[in-house]
Scaffold this motif. Structure first.
Motif, PDB file in Angstrom:
ATOM      1  N   ARG A  42       0.789  -1.027  -0.269  1.00 54.46           N
ATOM      2  CA  ARG A  42       0.328   0.519  -0.119  1.00 54.46           C
ATOM      3  C   ARG A  42       0.642   1.212  -0.367  1.00 54.46           C
ATOM      4  N   SER A  43       2.269   1.378   1.017  1.00 51.01           N
ATOM      5  CA  SER A  43       2.954   2.559   0.575  1.00 51.01           C
ATOM      6  C   SER A  43       3.603   2.879  -0.655  1.00 51.01           C
ATOM      7  N   ASN A  56      -5.906   0.242  -3.566  1.00 47.27           N
ATOM      8  CA  ASN A  56      -5.114   0.333  -2.434  1.00 47.27           C
ATOM      9  C   ASN A  56      -3.593  -0.572  -2.328  1.00 47.27           C
ATOM     10  N   PHE A  57      -3.903  -1.422  -2.901  1.00 47.02           N
ATOM     11  CA  PHE A  57      -2.404  -2.349  -2.564  1.00 47.02           C
ATOM     12  C   PHE A  57      -1.937  -2.869  -3.945  1.00 47.02           C
TER      13      PHE A  57
END
Length: 143
Positions: free
Chosen positions: A65-66, A101-102
């Motif tokens: 995600r980051s 989101n990932f």
């Protein structure tokens, strides 16, 4: 550090594969690592691309995600096949809602893995297929 950095689970009895040794390919035994330790390792590197085979493992999702939030391509590997089980239907519904989101892309090894990735919400153009003369390629055009 340049090269390929790999957080790998240890070899187990049912998957006795031992990767060959290559220059600039580094393996980190991550079985006991926390998501924070994985995140710190990846944060210390200049990552251009991330390929995640253990995408069901929550420890890797923090990092995925980051990286995705920074615009770095994060590819989810699919080797499981779509069987249409209740668990797969529930999982695909949940992942199609939050999975983007990932991960930006998916890599599949055949038509049934392609179907799995599609049901997880990946569009045709987001799915890469491993090209092999032993694996029939999916020729679908549905988006």
């Amino acid at each position: 550090m340049t090269g390929v950095q790999t957080c790998a689970l240890p070899i187990c009895g049912n998957t006795p594969y031992k990767p060959p040794i290559f220059d600039n390919v580094f393996f980190y035994p991550s079985k006991t690592w926390t998501s924070d330790k994985i995140f710190k390792l990846v944060s210390s590197l200049s990552v251009n691309l991330c390929y995640v085979t253990a995408w069901q493992d929550k420890r890797y999702l923090v990092t995925a995600r980051s990286l995705a939030a920074k615009g770095i391509p994060v590819i989810a590997g699919f080797d499981d096949v779509w069987d249409g089980t209740l668990r797969q239907y529930i999982g695909s519904t949940l992942v199609s809602l939050i999975g983007h989101n990932f991960f930006s892309h998916a890599m599949v090894s055949g038509p049934r893995q392609y179907e799995y990735a599609r049901r997880f919400g990946f569009k045709h153009e987001q799915i890469f297929e491993i090209i092999s003369p032993l694996v029939p390629q999916h020729g679908g055009t549905n988006n």
